[in-house]
Scaffold this active site. Structure first.
Site, PDB file in Angstrom:
ATOM      1  N   HIS A 242       0.786  -1.221   0.000  1.00 33.57           N
ATOM      2  CA  HIS A 242       0.000   0.000   0.000  1.00 33.57           C
ATOM      3  C   HIS A 242       0.825   1.282   0.000  1.00 33.57           C
ATOM      4  CE1 HIS A 242      -3.740   1.939  -0.510  1.00 33.57           C
ATOM      5  NE2 HIS A 242      -3.276   2.887   0.279  1.00 33.57           N
ATOM      6  N   TYR A 246       1.581   5.215  -2.614  1.00 35.39           N
ATOM      7  CA  TYR A 246       1.904   6.612  -2.308  1.00 35.39           C
ATOM      8  C   TYR A 246       3.248   6.993  -2.898  1.00 35.39           C
ATOM      9  CZ  TYR A 246      -2.222   6.466   0.413  1.00 35.39           C
ATOM     10  OH  TYR A 246      -3.529   6.337   0.760  1.00 35.39           O
ATOM     11  N   HIS A 393     -10.499   0.582  -9.879  1.00 34.19           N
ATOM     12  CA  HIS A 393     -10.038   1.615  -8.945  1.00 34.19           C
ATOM     13  C   HIS A 393      -8.605   2.034  -9.241  1.00 34.19           C
ATOM     14  CE1 HIS A 393      -8.591   3.524  -5.309  1.00 34.19           C
ATOM     15  NE2 HIS A 393      -7.740   2.529  -5.134  1.00 34.19           N
ATOM     16  N   PHE A 394      -7.696   1.057  -9.349  1.00 33.04           N
ATOM     17  CA  PHE A 394      -6.302   1.507  -9.443  1.00 33.04           C
ATOM     18  C   PHE A 394      -5.912   1.924 -10.861  1.00 33.04           C
ATOM     19  CE2 PHE A 394      -5.439  -3.209  -9.235  1.00 33.04           C
ATOM     20  CZ  PHE A 394      -4.834  -3.355 -10.460  1.00 33.04           C
ATOM     21  N   HIS A 395      -6.798   1.680 -11.831  1.00 32.14           N
ATOM     22  CA  HIS A 395      -6.533   2.316 -13.121  1.00 32.14           C
ATOM     23  C   HIS A 395      -6.999   3.765 -13.138  1.00 32.14           C
ATOM     24  CE1 HIS A 395      -5.481  -1.706 -14.479  1.00 32.14           C
ATOM     25  NE2 HIS A 395      -4.948  -1.157 -15.547  1.00 32.14           N
ATOM     26  N   ARG A 456     -11.311 -10.295 -10.827  1.00 29.17           N
ATOM     27  CA  ARG A 456     -10.166  -9.652 -11.458  1.00 29.17           C
ATOM     28  C   ARG A 456      -9.224 -10.726 -11.966  1.00 29.17           C
ATOM     29  NH1 ARG A 456      -6.454  -7.197  -6.600  1.00 29.17           N
ATOM     30  NH2 ARG A 456      -5.184  -6.576  -8.372  1.00 29.17           N
ATOM     31  N   ARG A 457      -8.297 -10.346 -12.800  1.00 34.52           N
ATOM     32  CA  ARG A 457      -7.272 -11.198 -13.390  1.00 34.52           C
ATOM     33  C   ARG A 457      -7.681 -12.664 -13.579  1.00 34.52           C
ATOM     34  NH1 ARG A 457      -2.437  -9.585  -9.207  1.00 34.52           N
ATOM     35  NH2 ARG A 457      -3.160 -10.576  -7.362  1.00 34.52           N
TER      36      ARG A 457
END
Lengths: 572, 161
Positions: A242, A246, A393-395, A456-457
């Site tokens: 995580h 950042y 989300h992370f795209h 996912r994946r």
């Protein structure tokens, strides 16, 4: 790669804010940025093919998708190259540049800088060879959880990347120390302040993955260890995983806080609160990893609750950033004649690719921030955990806000490195807007498919369990893949065009880097790093002490790593 | 350090928003009884024959209450011979089922469509969750954690009658 010869730069007058690279800088920073873009190129084009594999309609008409036939190999390459190698190379190159320019001194050791670059580049080459050479065995994805064990070279590539990044971190810390000795009572410029926070977070976070790789995965891969403990490995990975996000995000924030106001024609609203925001990232971005493990059976719900709370707190500095940067953009628009309450978002320099890319990135990042708050809410996790909502989300965050900001940086930094103007501004604008449209559709489609149960994946195009609604949204994902592929091609046309075809000299005086801090209001104690590291240490003890005690299971004595896998790598 | 008036309002709004998220979590736990998985027990994945996982299947423990013991392996869920492969489990409407699931090889996932159950199956750990089946219909059990080349065909079905 680095073998591209950089011509002598025509000297431009050294007015404040002027971008003038000396040969030493051009080589070092150019090597990092260009290698980063090559790493991204080897990962980014896997993306659309994954989207095609996930679409039932696409698979129906094209049962064998050419080029990337093994889906899970493509997922591994896409994740490892984009998220680990591209980001690390780009961040280090960009941060060297900002530190050198802001502090007006070269990095501490050019030799160590090159040594770090060499280690990371060897790691990159080894990783590419491993993923291409052993598609089945090395398909452990970029999270590489045991008991799936990849060939040893996979982990050696990772180790070289991380060790190289540690050398680069030390280089930046020592450059700051030298500067601080000469300027004991000055505030370090905001950009460098943020970069120091970023590399501290990185150095703390990578301890987790270093322990996992060096003491669990690499020995298992070499056959030295016959046992492992997947629960411990996951906990160590997310201790790293995580804060890693950042590490990607803060350099983009450096651009938003310290460069975008000037690029957009305004000024930053509040510098002291920007510093407070970055310090909050320092303290709160590490002890939140359990929000990736809400569904894990081996970690107690009480620890998960603590990490939920801390995760919500770490969204505060991003909310502060939204206000601060938003106010800076508003001031820019007012300078350009915006009058009413809501016309300022439209009176931005949407025709300037450097500004437009960052604004487009922010739009995606806002969506990503809210989908992230949903992820962080423990009770909603069961709905979206491991579904395609998560990559949606992370795209929006990494693939949207972060990557578009890096692309914005590329659009001014690459011309400075090459000494030539950007190959084509219209192409750059087209790239930015196709990216925005493609990623918006991707986020919507993957998010909806996830809510309909699509994992996912997975090769969902061939899965027997898809609901019609999920199938529809996965087909939409394939459409977004086409748009994003066009955008990626445009990006690389401009990249190689600027390197090899551009004939115009680079425009001078475009880079807004602060050389001294204009800030006289920030308290100096914000720069007492010992205090903040101490706070981080205490918080880590509270948030992670009980977790590791539980996962290591000391009640039954020292018997970690007792699980013996029955099968090694994922076999075909 | 001075904080601008509007920025203060903004920070208060942020605080209220996050307070609402925290309150929602607390309500979810206390009122709706949503529980995150917590440690149950450790098992040796190579010695599952000495545990409850020796005979996977569904057991009725009371009126409308069931226990389902399931073993995940690459690339199938084993819910006992009666359920078949891929397994089909049948429960009457308004039944409450407690699932005990583990993996005997690599990481797997266990998600039931349309219900709040979504477990990581970590080898060596027993995952437990209780679900209420109130709406009749067919719901797939989906392995949602990457487990190798056959990952996307690993599933089962629950039929609520």
């Amino acid at each position: 790669m680095a073998s591209i010869t950089l011509p002598q730069l025509t000297e431009v007058p050294a007015t404040p804010g002027t971008l003038k690279l000396v040969q030493r800088e051009r080589l070092m920073i150019g090597a990092h940025i260009i290698t980063a873009m090559l790493a991204l190129m080897s990962g980014i084009f896997m993306g659309p093919f994954q989207a095609f594999h996930r679409s039932p309609t696409f698979i129906q008409y094209f049962p064998t998708i050419p080029v990337f036939t093994y889906y899970y190999q493509a997922v591994t390459a896409h994740g490892v190259m984009n998220a680990l190698f591209f980001t690390t190379f780009f961040i280090i190159g960009f941060c060297y540049f900002v530190v050198e320019r802001s502090l007006q001194r070269p990095i501490k050791s050019v030799l160590v800088g090159w040594a770090a670059y060499a280690l990371m580049t060897i790691g990159l080459v080894i990783m590419l060879i491993t993923i291409l050479g052993a598609p089945q065995q090395s398909a452990v994805l970029y999270t590489f959880y045991p008991p799936n064990i990849a060939p040893a070279l996979f982990y050696i590539g990772l180790v070289l990347l991380v060790v190289g990044s540690w050398l680069a971190s030390a280089n930046i810390f020592l450059t700051y120390r030298d500067w601080k000795r000469e300027h004991p009572n000055e505030r370090v410029p905001l950009a460098v302040f943020a970069i120091l926070v970023n590399f501290i977070v990185w150095c703390v976070a990578t301890i987790g993955v270093a322990v996992e790789v060096l003491f669990m995965l690499l020995p298992a891969s070499l056959g030295i260890l016959k046992t492992t403990d997947p629960q411990l490995a996951r906990t160590l990975f997310w201790f790293f995983g995580h804060p890693l996000v950042y590490f990607w995000l803060l350099p983009a924030y450096v651009s938003w806080y310290t460069m975008l106001p000037r690029q957009a024609g305004g000024r930053l609203f509040s510098e002291p609160l920007a510093r407070v925001a970055f310090l909050m990232f320092l303290v709160f971005s590490v002890p939140v990893g359990l929000h990736h493990q809400f569904s894990d059976p081996g970690v107690s719900a009480s620890s998960k609750g603590i990490h939920t709370l801390l995760t919500l707190i770490v969204s505060v500095p991003s909310f502060m950033t939204a206000f601060n940067v938003g106010a800076a953009l508003e001031s820019a628009a007012r300078n350009r004649g915006a009058k009413t309450l809501f016309d300022w978002p439209f009176k931005q320099k949407w025709g300037d690719p450097v500004v437009a890319a960052q604004l487009a990135g922010m739009l995606l990042f806002i969506a990503g921030g809210f989908s992230g708050l949903i992820n962080a809410s423990a009770q909603l996790n069961a709905t979206i955990h491991n579904t395609s909502w998560v990559p949606a989300h992370f795209h929006q965050t990494l693939g949207g806000g972060v990557t578009l900001t890096y692309i914005a940086i590329l659009y001014w930094l690459l011309p400075a490195i090459r000494g030539r103007a950007l190959f084509s501004k219209p192409l750059a604008l087209a790239q930015v807007f196709t990216w925005l449209i493609g990623m918006t559709l991707f986020g919507l489609a993957m998010g909806e498919a996830g809510l309909q149960g699509a994992p996912r994946r997975a090769i969902t195009g061939q899965a027997p369990y898809l609901s019609p609604a999920a199938a529809f949204w996965l087909d939409m994902t394939a459409v977004s893949g086409v748009i994003l592929m066009i955008s990626s091609v445009l990006l690389y046309v401009n990249f190689f065009g600027t390197l090899f075809l551009s004939r115009q000299p680079a425009p001078a005086g475009e880079v807004p880097i602060e050389t001294v801090s204009g800030d006289r209001t920030s308290p100096l104690w914000l720069e007492r790093w010992g205090i903040w590291l101490g706070a981080l240490g205490v918080l880590l003890l509270i948030a992670y002490g009980p977790v590791f005690a539980e996962v290591l299971d000391f009640q039954e004595g020292w018997n970690i790593l007792r699980y013996m896998p029955t099968s090694n790598a994922p076999m075909p | 350090m001075e904080i601008n008036k509007f920025e203060r309002y903004w920070l208060i709004a942020v605080g209220v928003t996050l307070g609402a998220f925290i309150a929602a979590t607390i309500v979810a736990v206390t009122v709706f009884g949503i529980r995150l998985p917590s440690p149950v027990e450790r098992v040796n994945p190579q010695r599952l024959d000495q545990t409850i996982f020796a005979s996977p299947g569904v057991r009725k423990i009371a009126d409308n209450r069931y226990e389902a013991v399931i073993v995940a392996k690459s690339w199938a869920f084993n819910a006992g011979p009666e359920a078949g492969s891929p397994p089909v489990l049948r429960f009457p409407r308004r039944s409450q089922v407690t699932f005990y699931v583990t993996s005997q090889d690599v990481m797997h996932g266990f998600q039931i469509e349309g219900h709040t159950i979504n477990l990581e199956l970590v080898p060596g750990q027993v995952a437990r969750a209780t679900v209420n089946f109130n709406r009749p219909g067919e719901y797939n059990i989906i392995c949602n954690h990457y487990c190798g080349a056959g990952h996307h065909v690993m599933y089962g079905t629950i039929i609520v009658e």
